[in-house]
Design an enzyme around this catalytic site. Structure first.
Site, PDB file in Angstrom:
ATOM      1  N   PRO A 117       0.761  -1.243   0.000  1.00  0.00           N
ATOM      2  CA  PRO A 117       0.000   0.000   0.000  1.00  0.00           C
ATOM      3  C   PRO A 117       0.795   1.300   0.000  1.00  0.00           C
ATOM      4  CG  PRO A 117       0.013  -0.957   2.198  1.00  0.00           C
ATOM      5  CD  PRO A 117       0.782  -1.882   1.312  1.00  0.00           C
ATOM      6  N   HIS A 118       2.113   1.247   0.265  1.00  0.00           N
ATOM      7  CA  HIS A 118       2.843   2.516   0.413  1.00  0.00           C
ATOM      8  C   HIS A 118       4.285   2.372  -0.067  1.00  0.00           C
ATOM      9  CE1 HIS A 118      -0.444   3.606   3.142  1.00  0.00           C
ATOM     10  NE2 HIS A 118      -0.164   2.529   3.850  1.00  0.00           N
ATOM     11  N   PHE A 119       4.616   2.981  -1.202  1.00  0.00           N
ATOM     12  CA  PHE A 119       6.013   3.128  -1.624  1.00  0.00           C
ATOM     13  C   PHE A 119       6.750   1.788  -1.726  1.00  0.00           C
ATOM     14  CE2 PHE A 119       4.773   6.797   1.042  1.00  0.00           C
ATOM     15  CZ  PHE A 119       4.755   7.780   0.072  1.00  0.00           C
ATOM     16  N   ASN A 120       6.101   0.791  -2.280  1.00  0.00           N
ATOM     17  CA  ASN A 120       6.711  -0.536  -2.407  1.00  0.00           C
ATOM     18  C   ASN A 120       7.177  -0.787  -3.836  1.00  0.00           C
ATOM     19  OD1 ASN A 120       3.960  -1.146  -0.468  1.00  0.00           O
ATOM     20  ND2 ASN A 120       5.986  -1.566   0.397  1.00  0.00           N
ATOM     21  N   GLY A 136       7.426   1.207   2.345  1.00  0.00           N
ATOM     22  CA  GLY A 136       8.823   1.304   1.946  1.00  0.00           C
ATOM     23  C   GLY A 136       9.525  -0.016   1.743  1.00  0.00           C
TER      24      GLY A 136
END
Length: 221
Positions: A117-120, A136
């Site tokens: 869901p976030h910056f992957n 991350g």
């Protein structure tokens, strides 16, 4: 815990016919593109939109306007592709998944319920049912010396023959924020990875990877 059938429940992905033919999951990576193109052509038109060549998106999925969807790609039912997601192509994304802000995906299979869901970054990887990557966290898919990727399981070393291979992440795995899954990483079902970890080799099922603090079974205090 390296074999495909040990890592994944095939009932939670449209990629089951592809994965069932493999002994080890990384064997499927070279065939993802062709599989998506063949499968997409069979998907029911009343359930999937076909906005451009090689792309099929479930009608009940949510794709934000700023997301990029490259071909070939299949996005499953009730999946959410959020702002500025970058799906480069050769991506089969299951039902009820989340592909979040600035997340990049290429040549990958995401089972139902996966959350990135976030910056992957997920490249040349397979993420099992309800696997979750914290903010991350990334799969590194190319070695720094550009040699072929091998998978290590204790003293055993298995050659994959692949220059690009990220991580094979089993069902119900939780990966903590800002972790790196190095090329050839395999994580068994229901295991956890501490935040800020650099993972190499194999993490067995039902274990907690604590980085420098070691590896423990979940039943241990």
């Amino acid at each position: 815990m390296l074999k495909t059938k040990e890592l994944f429940d095939f009932s939670h992905t449209l990629a089951a016919p592809l994965l069932e033919k493999t002994e080890y999951p990384w064997e499927a990576l070279k065939d993802i593109k062709a599989f998506i193109l063949a499968l997409g052509a069979t998907l029911p038109e009343d359930e999937y939109d076909h906005p451009k060549e090689g792309v099929w998106i479930a009608k009940d999925a949510t794709v934000f306007p700023s997301a990029y969807i490259g071909a070939p790609c299949i996005i499953g039912h009730e999946t959410e592709v959020r702002q500025c997601a970058f799906i480069r192509g050769s991506a089969l994304i299951g039902n009820g998944a989340v592909v979040g802000n600035s997340t990049e995906i290429k040549n990958a299979i995401l089972f139902d319920g996966v959350q990135v869901p976030h910056f992957n970054y997920v490249g040349d990887s397979i993420l099992g049912y309800k696997a979750h990557l914290g903010a991350g966290s990334v799969t590194s898919n190319v070695k720094s010396d550009k040699t072929l990727v091998s998978v290590r399981n204790g003293q055993e070393k298995m050659e994959t023959g692949l220059k690009k291979m990220g991580a094979m992440v089993g069902d119900l795995v939780e990966v903590g924020c800002n972790s790196v899954l190095n090329p050839g990483t395999v994580i068994g079902p229901r295991s956890n990875v501490y935040p800020l970890s650099s993972v190499r080799g194999t993490v067995p099922a039902d274990h907690i990877f604590k980085g420098e603090r070691g590896l423990v079974k979940k039943t241990e205090k």
